[in-house]
Design a protein around this motif. Sequence first.
Motif, PDB file in Angstrom:
ATOM      1  N   MET A 455      69.152  38.297  41.671  1.00 42.64           N
ATOM      2  CA  MET A 455      68.228  39.532  40.940  1.00 42.64           C
ATOM      3  C   MET A 455      69.202  40.730  40.635  1.00 42.64           C
ATOM      4  SD  MET A 455      65.247  42.055  42.641  1.00 42.64           S
ATOM      5  CE  MET A 455      63.745  40.787  42.454  1.00 42.64           C
ATOM      6  N   PHE A 456      70.218  40.729  41.331  1.00 38.06           N
ATOM      7  CA  PHE A 456      71.137  41.895  41.122  1.00 38.06           C
ATOM      8  C   PHE A 456      72.639  41.503  40.703  1.00 38.06           C
ATOM      9  CE2 PHE A 456      68.397  43.483  44.715  1.00 38.06           C
ATOM     10  CZ  PHE A 456      67.707  44.552  43.901  1.00 38.06           C
ATOM     11  N   GLY A 457      72.594  40.586  40.204  1.00 39.82           N
ATOM     12  CA  GLY A 457      73.973  39.977  39.501  1.00 39.82           C
ATOM     13  C   GLY A 457      74.170  40.056  38.213  1.00 39.82           C
ATOM     14  N   GLY A 458      73.498  41.007  37.748  1.00 39.29           N
ATOM     15  CA  GLY A 458      73.731  41.480  36.466  1.00 39.29           C
ATOM     16  C   GLY A 458      75.013  41.462  35.588  1.00 39.29           C
ATOM     17  N   ALA A 459      76.048  41.810  36.463  1.00 36.90           N
ATOM     18  CA  ALA A 459      77.315  42.019  36.105  1.00 36.90           C
ATOM     19  C   ALA A 459      78.069  40.562  35.731  1.00 36.90           C
ATOM     20  CB  ALA A 459      78.331  42.574  36.952  1.00 36.90           C
ATOM     21  N   GLY A 460      77.344  39.518  36.440  1.00 31.38           N
ATOM     22  CA  GLY A 460      77.957  38.166  36.151  1.00 31.38           C
ATOM     23  C   GLY A 460      79.567  38.195  36.693  1.00 31.38           C
ATOM     24  N   TYR A 461      79.790  38.914  37.842  1.00 27.32           N
ATOM     25  CA  TYR A 461      81.173  38.968  38.295  1.00 27.32           C
ATOM     26  C   TYR A 461      81.341  37.873  39.284  1.00 27.32           C
ATOM     27  CZ  TYR A 461      85.111  41.371  40.456  1.00 27.32           C
ATOM     28  OH  TYR A 461      86.410  41.716  41.084  1.00 27.32           O
ATOM     29  N   ALA A 462      82.867  37.431  38.955  1.00 29.11           N
ATOM     30  CA  ALA A 462      83.213  36.394  39.797  1.00 29.11           C
ATOM     31  C   ALA A 462      84.783  36.556  40.193  1.00 29.11           C
ATOM     32  CB  ALA A 462      83.350  35.125  39.212  1.00 29.11           C
ATOM     33  N   ASN A 463      85.103  36.856  41.509  1.00 33.66           N
ATOM     34  CA  ASN A 463      86.628  36.963  41.916  1.00 33.66           C
ATOM     35  C   ASN A 463      86.583  36.500  43.387  1.00 33.66           C
ATOM     36  OD1 ASN A 463      88.621  38.005  43.652  1.00 33.66           O
ATOM     37  ND2 ASN A 463      89.054  39.359  41.707  1.00 33.66           N
ATOM     38  N   GLN A 464      87.482  35.141  43.503  1.00 34.39           N
ATOM     39  CA  GLN A 464      87.452  34.449  44.682  1.00 34.39           C
ATOM     40  C   GLN A 464      87.711  35.252  45.880  1.00 34.39           C
ATOM     41  OE1 GLN A 464      89.592  30.819  44.078  1.00 34.39           O
ATOM     42  NE2 GLN A 464      88.102  29.932  43.040  1.00 34.39           N
ATOM     43  N   ARG A 465      88.963  36.123  45.709  1.00 40.31           N
ATOM     44  CA  ARG A 465      89.062  37.073  46.649  1.00 40.31           C
ATOM     45  C   ARG A 465      88.065  38.005  47.080  1.00 40.31           C
ATOM     46  NH1 ARG A 465      91.502  37.455  51.506  1.00 40.31           N
ATOM     47  NH2 ARG A 465      92.468  39.179  51.906  1.00 40.31           N
ATOM     48  N   ASP A 467      84.820  37.363  46.878  1.00 29.94           N
ATOM     49  CA  ASP A 467      83.978  36.360  47.701  1.00 29.94           C
ATOM     50  C   ASP A 467      84.401  36.211  49.309  1.00 29.94           C
ATOM     51  OD1 ASP A 467      82.452  36.209  45.173  1.00 29.94           O
ATOM     52  OD2 ASP A 467      83.306  33.901  45.154  1.00 29.94           O
ATOM     53  N   SER A 468      85.494  36.015  49.414  1.00 25.90           N
ATOM     54  CA  SER A 468      86.258  35.827  50.646  1.00 25.90           C
ATOM     55  C   SER A 468      85.827  37.027  51.432  1.00 25.90           C
ATOM     56  CB  SER A 468      87.772  35.350  50.411  1.00 25.90           C
ATOM     57  OG  SER A 468      88.228  35.141  51.715  1.00 25.90           O
ATOM     58  N   LEU A 469      86.376  38.191  50.964  1.00 21.77           N
ATOM     59  CA  LEU A 469      86.415  39.461  51.555  1.00 21.77           C
ATOM     60  C   LEU A 469      84.901  39.709  52.058  1.00 21.77           C
ATOM     61  CD1 LEU A 469      88.869  41.451  49.693  1.00 21.77           C
ATOM     62  CD2 LEU A 469      89.241  40.827  52.097  1.00 21.77           C
ATOM     63  N   ILE A 470      83.762  39.391  51.091  1.00 18.86           N
ATOM     64  CA  ILE A 470      82.447  39.820  51.326  1.00 18.86           C
ATOM     65  C   ILE A 470      82.087  38.789  52.385  1.00 18.86           C
ATOM     66  CG2 ILE A 470      80.008  39.613  50.462  1.00 18.86           C
ATOM     67  CD1 ILE A 470      81.192  40.576  47.665  1.00 18.86           C
ATOM     68  N   GLU A 471      82.212  37.544  52.430  1.00 19.38           N
ATOM     69  CA  GLU A 471      82.142  36.631  53.565  1.00 19.38           C
ATOM     70  C   GLU A 471      82.515  37.204  54.864  1.00 19.38           C
ATOM     71  OE1 GLU A 471      83.272  33.006  51.904  1.00 19.38           O
ATOM     72  OE2 GLU A 471      81.614  32.975  50.146  1.00 19.38           O
ATOM     73  N   ARG A 472      83.926  37.492  54.709  1.00 17.59           N
ATOM     74  CA  ARG A 472      84.397  37.746  56.169  1.00 17.59           C
ATOM     75  C   ARG A 472      83.778  39.052  56.777  1.00 17.59           C
ATOM     76  NH1 ARG A 472      90.542  38.143  55.051  1.00 17.59           N
ATOM     77  NH2 ARG A 472      90.533  38.793  57.388  1.00 17.59           N
ATOM     78  N   VAL A 473      83.442  40.121  55.875  1.00 19.81           N
ATOM     79  CA  VAL A 473      83.069  41.189  56.677  1.00 19.81           C
ATOM     80  C   VAL A 473      81.906  40.955  57.084  1.00 19.81           C
ATOM     81  CG1 VAL A 473      82.113  42.450  54.501  1.00 19.81           C
ATOM     82  CG2 VAL A 473      83.366  43.869  56.181  1.00 19.81           C
ATOM     83  N   ALA A 474      81.112  40.331  56.680  1.00 17.88           N
ATOM     84  CA  ALA A 474      79.526  40.198  57.039  1.00 17.88           C
ATOM     85  C   ALA A 474      79.640  39.505  58.395  1.00 17.88           C
ATOM     86  CB  ALA A 474      79.029  39.260  55.879  1.00 17.88           C
TER      87      ALA A 474
END
Length: 561
Positions: A455-465, A467-474
Motif C-alpha cells: 500500500m505505501f510502497g509508492g516510491a518503488g525504492y530498493a536498496n539492499q543495505r 533492507d538489511s538495516l530495516i530488518e535488523r533494527v526491527a
Amino acid sequence: MRVEMRAGFWLLLSVAAAACADRDGAARPAADSPQYGGTVVIAANGDLDHLNSLVSAERYAQEVNRYVMFLPLVRYGPELEFLPALAESWNLTADTGVVFHLRRDVRWHDGVQTTARDVVFTFERAKDPETAFPNAEYFAHWRLATAPDSFTIRFAFTPHADPLAGLPFLPIMPAHLLDSIPAGQLRQAAFNRRPVGNGPFRFVEHRANDRWIFEANEEFPDALGGRPYVDRLIWRPIPEATGQVAELLAGVADLILSPPSDQYDALQEQPGVRGVERPSRQYAAVIWNGRNTPLDDARVRRALTLALNRQQIVDVLRAGHGEVAVGPIGPFHWSFDDAVAPLPYDPDSARAMLRAAGIEDGDGDGTRELQNGEPFEIELKLAAGSAINRDMAELIRADLAAVGVRIAARPVDGATMFQDLTSPSRPFMAVLAAWESDFRINLRDIYHSAERDGMFGGAGYANQRVDSLIERVALTADREDARPLYVELQRILRDEQPWAFLYYYADLVLLRDRLQGVEMDVRGALVNVGEWWVTDAAAPERPQPRDSADRSPTPDSAPPR
C-alpha cells in the motif's frame, strides 16, 4: 494526505485555565473552575474517514478513534510512558510476550461488557492481510493472542524494539458487532459511520461532509477520567481555511485545526482567540515514483532536493513555523541524530549532478533533456482546494525551473491522489504529501524493497543495505544497539532521497477563550478531550453550525466516500 511516530521527550503544551497572560504578557484573571455542560465545535479541513481503528488511515479519524470513541489496551503518558487504559495492568515476560489484565467496568455504548474476546478479535483482524490494517507493521512480530479468561490476554512475540509501542494506536473494536463481517469488507461496514464505542464520548449522528456529533458517556469509568465535562462534541469538516477562520471569529467554532499558517500570528491577536503551537510527528515531502526514468536514479533525486530552497518554503508558507527536514525520522524520536544534517540548498551542485546523470539542456531552451531527447518534465500531483499546497507547488516549480527541470502541477481530489499512490499501476510521477510518523518508527512499509508493491510502497525504492538495516533494527530490543542502525538509515535516506524531505512542522491551532482545559502535545490534539470545558456551560445554546446551502445532509447510513 496522512499516513502514520521520537523521544527527546516533549513537555505538554497546556492552554488550560489558571492565570493566563495577555498578549503583552500581563496576567489576566483565571477563569472559573471546570464545569459540566455545553457544546464544543471543532472545525477541520476534512471529514473523518472511518470510525473503526482497523481500517482508518486518516490522521484525525485515528485521533477520534483513540481519544473520543474507543479505548486501546494502553495509552501514552506525557513523557511517552505507557499508562493503563482498557488494561489496568500488564506483565512483560522477558522479551517474548506480555500478559494484560483488563478492567471489568468498561462497557460498549450498547451496554455489552468489553472483554478479552474483543481484544483477541481486534488483534487477529489487525494481523489479517485481508483487513489491510494501515499500520500492520506494528504487529509483524506478534505471533499469538490467547484469552485464559474473559479479562486476561496473553500475547507472544519475537524479541524486537519497543514491543508495546503500537498498542496505543490500536483501539479495541467490538467483536459482537464486527466479527460477522469478513476482514476484506470491514472498510465498507456501516459500523464505520455509526460506530458503537466504549470511550468517553458516544456517537450520536453523522451527516456526510457536514458534521459528526458525539455526546458525553455518563458511564465512563472514574479511574479513566469519568464523564467528560462537555455535553457534546461536534466535528465540522470545512475544507477552506478561510471558512474555518470565519466560523471561529463568528463564535460558531471553538477550535480550528488548520488555520492559515501565514495568518496565524495575526489571528491569535484577535479578541477572544488564542493560539497553540504544538510539536507534531508530521513532515512534508514530495514522493518520487522511482519506477519512472530518471527518478530511478538516486543522483537525480538528490539533485532535485538540492535545488529546492526548503527554508524559503518554511519562511514564506509557514511564517517560519517549521524546520528543514533530514528524513522520515523527526526530532521527537529517540533515534533522531542532530549530527545528520539536511541536504543543503545548492542549485550549482544540483546542476552538476544532473549533468553527471546525462541530463543536459542540449538545445539551450532552458529545459534539460533526458537521454532519449524528451524534455525532463515531472507531473506533480497535489491535493486540490489547498492554498498552501498550491503555493508550495509554485515555489517548487520555480526552484526546479532554475536548474532546467520542468514541473507541471496537477491538483486532484484527495481520494484520487490516495488511489494513485496505492494502486498497483502507480499512475503518478510525483505527489506532494504530508506524512505523520508513529512513535514506533515503521520504515519497512515505505522503503523496504519487499514492500514495493504494498500500500505505501509508492516510491518503488530498493536498496539492499536499507533492507538489511530495516530488518535488523526491527529485531533489536535495546535502544542503544538500535540507535546506530537508525542513524545509518537516516544517512542513506538523506543521501538517496526516495522522497524529497521538505520540512518538519508543528501543528498550529486556534481556540476561542471560552474553551478551557485543553492540553495538546506530540500525542495529538485531542489527547485530553475529556477534560475540556467551557466557561459558559450554563449559558443558552449558541448558534449551531450552519448547513451549506448547496448541500443536503446525507443519512448516517451512507457508505464511506
